[in-house]
Motif scaffolding. Structure first.
Motif, PDB file in Angstrom:
ATOM      1  N   ALA A 184     -19.177  -1.490  18.961  1.00 43.68           N
ATOM      2  CA  ALA A 184     -20.114  -2.035  18.050  1.00 43.68           C
ATOM      3  C   ALA A 184     -19.836  -1.451  16.650  1.00 43.68           C
ATOM      4  O   ALA A 184     -19.562  -2.291  15.461  1.00 43.68           O
ATOM      5  N   GLN A 185     -19.342  -0.188  16.651  1.00 44.35           N
ATOM      6  CA  GLN A 185     -18.920   0.202  15.027  1.00 44.35           C
ATOM      7  C   GLN A 185     -17.492  -0.063  14.894  1.00 44.35           C
ATOM      8  O   GLN A 185     -17.201  -0.695  13.524  1.00 44.35           O
ATOM      9  N   PHE A 186     -16.624  -0.482  15.693  1.00 45.99           N
ATOM     10  CA  PHE A 186     -15.182  -0.735  15.297  1.00 45.99           C
ATOM     11  C   PHE A 186     -15.508  -2.403  14.954  1.00 45.99           C
ATOM     12  O   PHE A 186     -14.794  -2.670  14.066  1.00 45.99           O
ATOM     13  N   ILE A 187     -16.312  -3.338  15.718  1.00 48.22           N
ATOM     14  CA  ILE A 187     -16.570  -4.451  15.271  1.00 48.22           C
ATOM     15  C   ILE A 187     -17.010  -4.719  14.011  1.00 48.22           C
ATOM     16  O   ILE A 187     -16.532  -5.543  13.180  1.00 48.22           O
ATOM     17  N   LEU A 188     -18.221  -3.887  13.727  1.00 46.61           N
ATOM     18  CA  LEU A 188     -18.749  -4.094  12.317  1.00 46.61           C
ATOM     19  C   LEU A 188     -17.594  -3.809  11.295  1.00 46.61           C
ATOM     20  O   LEU A 188     -17.408  -4.464  10.270  1.00 46.61           O
ATOM     21  N   THR A 189     -16.826  -2.591  11.538  1.00 39.04           N
ATOM     22  CA  THR A 189     -15.474  -2.374  10.636  1.00 39.04           C
ATOM     23  C   THR A 189     -14.697  -3.535  10.386  1.00 39.04           C
ATOM     24  O   THR A 189     -14.246  -3.721   9.297  1.00 39.04           O
ATOM     25  N   VAL A 190     -14.486  -4.086  11.427  1.00 38.52           N
ATOM     26  CA  VAL A 190     -13.244  -4.831  11.611  1.00 38.52           C
ATOM     27  C   VAL A 190     -13.694  -6.026  10.839  1.00 38.52           C
ATOM     28  O   VAL A 190     -12.951  -6.971  10.093  1.00 38.52           O
ATOM     29  N   MET A 191     -14.946  -6.615  11.190  1.00 42.71           N
ATOM     30  CA  MET A 191     -15.366  -7.734  10.788  1.00 42.71           C
ATOM     31  C   MET A 191     -15.668  -7.601   9.114  1.00 42.71           C
ATOM     32  O   MET A 191     -15.394  -8.925   8.549  1.00 42.71           O
ATOM     33  N   TYR A 192     -16.218  -6.774   8.815  1.00 44.35           N
ATOM     34  CA  TYR A 192     -16.258  -6.618   7.323  1.00 44.35           C
ATOM     35  C   TYR A 192     -14.698  -6.622   6.584  1.00 44.35           C
ATOM     36  O   TYR A 192     -14.800  -7.137   5.634  1.00 44.35           O
ATOM     37  N   HIS A 193     -13.906  -5.690   6.890  1.00 41.34           N
ATOM     38  CA  HIS A 193     -12.709  -5.683   6.687  1.00 41.34           C
ATOM     39  C   HIS A 193     -11.865  -7.062   6.627  1.00 41.34           C
ATOM     40  O   HIS A 193     -11.296  -7.234   5.531  1.00 41.34           O
ATOM     41  N   TRP A 194     -12.342  -7.825   7.529  1.00 41.04           N
ATOM     42  CA  TRP A 194     -11.663  -9.204   7.695  1.00 41.04           C
ATOM     43  C   TRP A 194     -12.169 -10.177   6.604  1.00 41.04           C
ATOM     44  O   TRP A 194     -11.808 -11.251   6.464  1.00 41.04           O
ATOM     45  N   ILE A 195     -13.187  -9.729   6.045  1.00 37.71           N
ATOM     46  CA  ILE A 195     -13.891 -10.689   4.845  1.00 37.71           C
ATOM     47  C   ILE A 195     -12.701 -10.555   3.654  1.00 37.71           C
ATOM     48  O   ILE A 195     -12.577 -11.673   3.263  1.00 37.71           O
ATOM     49  N   PHE A 196     -12.158  -9.553   3.357  1.00 33.57           N
ATOM     50  CA  PHE A 196     -11.308  -9.213   2.326  1.00 33.57           C
ATOM     51  C   PHE A 196      -9.920  -9.932   2.746  1.00 33.57           C
ATOM     52  O   PHE A 196      -9.315 -10.316   1.754  1.00 33.57           O
ATOM     53  N   VAL A 197      -9.350  -9.326   3.746  1.00 31.40           N
ATOM     54  CA  VAL A 197      -7.954  -9.714   3.956  1.00 31.40           C
ATOM     55  C   VAL A 197      -7.586 -11.137   3.957  1.00 31.40           C
ATOM     56  O   VAL A 197      -6.591 -11.419   3.159  1.00 31.40           O
ATOM     57  N   PRO A 198      -8.329 -12.068   4.733  1.00 31.13           N
ATOM     58  CA  PRO A 198      -7.757 -13.343   4.467  1.00 31.13           C
ATOM     59  C   PRO A 198      -7.620 -14.019   3.125  1.00 31.13           C
ATOM     60  O   PRO A 198      -6.780 -14.769   2.505  1.00 31.13           O
ATOM     61  N   ILE A 199      -8.811 -13.515   2.151  1.00 38.61           N
ATOM     62  CA  ILE A 199      -8.753 -13.983   0.856  1.00 38.61           C
ATOM     63  C   ILE A 199      -7.546 -13.410   0.096  1.00 38.61           C
ATOM     64  O   ILE A 199      -6.900 -14.106  -0.345  1.00 38.61           O
ATOM     65  N   THR A 200      -7.262 -12.094   0.350  1.00 39.31           N
ATOM     66  CA  THR A 200      -5.854 -11.479  -0.102  1.00 39.31           C
ATOM     67  C   THR A 200      -4.654 -12.194   0.167  1.00 39.31           C
ATOM     68  O   THR A 200      -4.055 -12.445  -0.720  1.00 39.31           O
ATOM     69  N   LEU A 201      -4.687 -12.508   1.405  1.00 37.60           N
ATOM     70  CA  LEU A 201      -3.401 -12.972   2.064  1.00 37.60           C
ATOM     71  C   LEU A 201      -3.102 -14.556   1.344  1.00 37.60           C
ATOM     72  O   LEU A 201      -2.106 -14.710   0.949  1.00 37.60           O
ATOM     73  N   GLY A 202      -4.378 -15.591   1.304  1.00 34.92           N
ATOM     74  CA  GLY A 202      -4.155 -16.662   1.005  1.00 34.92           C
ATOM     75  C   GLY A 202      -4.202 -16.907  -0.766  1.00 34.92           C
ATOM     76  O   GLY A 202      -3.196 -17.536  -1.098  1.00 34.92           O
ATOM     77  N   LEU A 203      -4.971 -15.978  -1.336  1.00 31.53           N
ATOM     78  CA  LEU A 203      -5.060 -16.098  -2.779  1.00 31.53           C
ATOM     79  C   LEU A 203      -3.969 -15.562  -3.720  1.00 31.53           C
ATOM     80  O   LEU A 203      -3.446 -15.879  -4.518  1.00 31.53           O
ATOM     81  N   SER A 204      -3.177 -14.544  -2.977  1.00 36.25           N
ATOM     82  CA  SER A 204      -1.934 -13.932  -3.356  1.00 36.25           C
ATOM     83  C   SER A 204      -0.808 -15.044  -3.591  1.00 36.25           C
ATOM     84  O   SER A 204      -0.115 -15.273  -4.783  1.00 36.25           O
ATOM     85  N   PHE A 205      -0.670 -16.027  -2.655  1.00 33.68           N
ATOM     86  CA  PHE A 205       0.253 -16.853  -2.823  1.00 33.68           C
ATOM     87  C   PHE A 205      -0.312 -17.838  -3.751  1.00 33.68           C
ATOM     88  O   PHE A 205       0.804 -18.560  -4.457  1.00 33.68           O
TER      89      PHE A 205
END
Lengths: 512, 76
Positions: free
Chosen positions: A16-37
């Motif tokens: 559960a802790q891993f899921i919470l962390t990854v899903m939170y982290h994953w809010i920012f990552v796709p925005i960074t990857l897409g918005l940078s381009f």
């Protein structure tokens, strides 16, 4: 291994802790990857045309990119903390494999980002236009290269290749770096994850731009942003559909249980249909003879084509994969468990012989271990049915993701059509839909992660290590405490991001 | 010219940091976040289990192997 010796409550809290962390982290990552381009595209338009409107627009989106980056940065490091504390068996065993990709990420991609990041934000008036543009492109490429190495590591867990297990050190040792890097699963993961992130980034821009058009503010900037984001988003969406199909093809070969779960396929068949729309029978249990679906609309032979690229190919169902199918050459899990338990016993025998100094016994145990080592993980299972992931979670996550992905293609097309007709401002319904689109895209992206990770349960490393064996033997109270600490920390950071982001959106491009 | 380069680089960053608007708030958040993560979470709540409890790689390997093989005799 008797399950009584493993604290399953601890395993589930660590999960559960891993899921919470990854899903939170994953809010920012796709925005960074897409918005940078997208920032790189916007700035390219500025350099090409010399129009200051493009410059203003670029600086605005770059500011939002910076906010997202700042709040999201280092949230992934928490995952590494968890590896060392909650998942020490796993960390020890994969250290040699993960060391190389993660070290490359740190040295190459991170420093590429860090160097050019400063030029991107501080260098507008201090460097030439072309060098600044080059820096923006480097940030985009660097961010996406960061994702490559993480996804290569994740791909290895889903399809462990290019390694050998050393039973004397209990470590997977890298044998062929290129096999790890170019594994078909790693490639499918990287292309699908990055292209879907481009879609999220595009909808981030469209969502905010639609809000401006609905409010009648910054109209010119919003329209320009929408055109670029829609073109990028449409191309990325189509590519995401293609890479998604490639991922399914890879699953069919390397993780057939995951495919069977997200397609709700209990009984394997030749010329298998694909369920385009269906509601699972919630009372269905493996081998009970009940229909798996309460309602379904299927496409004839669709699953065989997707999984094997053949009309009448056999696609194994959950039942075939658990209980075996001799006619199709599929070994039962019970048989794999026997082999696995033999591997675990020989693994123990190697240690015993080593301690007593009996080299002959050690060599013999090592030879026996090699025969069954590919089934090592099965030796830790208690029942064959344990290899079935939560079917409903995986099935609905997958189907909602696919429906949203298909809807996005239509949405990008509508935005482009009405932009071309120059009537976008009048289409209030579309702008309202576009405003919501970012949240839908983020949902689809998170669901993709659920399909990939929940779909491969119970494995931490496919066929070699179940999650329950990956954990550290520590008290559940410790994990519960840190779970709630993260919950509060992540909540506070998310509130901070939303507040700063909203303030900046309210100010608009004039404030940057 | 070459001697000037470090100074120009320093000024580039110095002026950049000075000219920040929303960036100042972001840096504060980043620093607070890193302090919480490394000085509190990592230090008090997330010790590396194997590094803390064992001093050599051999001991760590033995511990993990013990975890992975401990009850095979009961089941096989």
């Amino acid at each position: 291994m008797k399950m009584g010796e493993i604290d399953l409550t601890m395993v589930n809290w660590a999960r559960a802790q891993f899921i919470l962390t990854v899903m939170y982290h994953w809010i920012f990552v796709p925005i960074t990857l897409g918005l940078s381009f997208l920032c790189a595209f916007f700035e390219s338009m500025y350099v090409r045309t010399g129009d200051d409107e493009w410059k203003k627009l670029t600086k605005f989106w770059m500011t939002l990119f910076g906010i997202n980056f700042a709040i999201g940065v280092a949230t992934g490091i928490i995952l590494e903390f968890q590896f060392g504390t909650n998942w020490s068996n796993y960390s020890w065993m994969v250290g040699d494999i993960f060391g190389a990709p993660l070290a490359i990420e740190g040295i190459f991609a991170f420093f590429l980002e860090a160097t050019f990041f400063a030029v991107m934000f501080f260098g507008w008036e201090r460097t030439s236009k072309r060098f600044h543009l080059f820096s923006t492109w480097m940030v985009a490429i660097g961010s996406n290269l960061s994702a490559l190495w993480i996804l290569v590591a994740n791909g290895w867990m889903q399809y462990p290749v290019g390694m050998a297990f050393n039973p004397e050190s209990a470590r997977f040792e890298m044998q062929n770096f290129w096999e790890v890097l170019f594994s078909p699963v790693a490639i499918a993961k990287f292309t699908h994850t990055t292209s879907s992130s481009f879609v999220v980034g595009s909808f981030f821009v469209i969502s905010i731009s639609s809000y401006y058009l609905l409010k009648g503010r910054h109209v010119n900037m919003a329209k320009r942003s929408i055109i670029v984001a829609s073109v990028f988003g449409l191309i990325s969406s189509l590519f995401t559909a293609f890479t998604g199909d490639e991922s399914a093809f890879a699953n069919a070969h390397y993780q057939p249980m995951k495919l069977a779960a997200y397609e709700g396929l209990y009984e394997g068949e030749r010329g298998a249909d694909i369920v385009a729309l269906g509601i699972l029978n919630s009372g269905k249990r493996l081998g009970d003879g009940q229909e798996p679906f309460a309602f379904e609309v299927s496409i004839p032979k669709g699953l065989s084509i997707m999984a094997k690229r053949e009309l009448n190919a056999f696609v194994p169902g959950i039942k075939d994969l658990v209980y075996g199918n001799e006619a199709e050459g599929i070994m039962s899990v019970a048989e794999k468990m026997e082999k696995g338990k033999a591997a675990v016993a020989d693994f123990a025998a190697i240690q015993e012989a080593g301690k007593s100094g009996d080299e002959q016994a050690k060599a013999a145990a090592l030879e026996r271990f090699k025969v069954n080592q590919d089934y090592l993980g099965f030796g830790y299972l208690d029942t064959p049915e344990e290899i079935v992931p939560p079917v409903a979670t995986v099935y609905y996550s997958f189907h909602i993701m696919v429906y949203l992905g298909s809807f996005f293609i239509l949405l990008f097309m509508l935005y482009l059509y009405f932009s071309y007709k120059d009537t976008l401002e009048d289409k209030i319904w579309l702008l309202a839909l576009g405003f919501c689109s970012f949240f839908l895209a983020l949902t689809a992206s998170e669901l993709g992660w659920v399909v990939a990770e929940v779909g491969r349960q119970p494995w931490a490393i496919q066929d070699l290590m179940p999650v329950k064996m990956a954990t550290t033997n520590i008290g559940v109270g410790h994990v519960q405490t840190t779970f709630f600490m993260f919950f509060v920390l992540f909540g506070a950071l998310l509130i901070a991001e939303i507040k700063i982001m909203l303030k900046q959106i309210k100010i608009g491009p004039e404030g940057v | 010219m070459l001697v000037d380069y470090p100074m120009r680089l320093f000024k580039f960053y110095r002026d950049g940091f000075r000219g920040m608007t929303v960036g100042k708030t972001l840096w504060k958040i980043i620093i607070i976040k890193l302090i919480i993560m490394f000085a509190v979470l990592k230090f008090f709540f997330f010790p590396n289990y194997l590094n803390t409890n064992f001093s050599t790689d051999q001991q760590r390997a033995d511990h993990v192997i013990e975890q992975l093989t401990r009850s095979t005799g009961n089941n096989y």
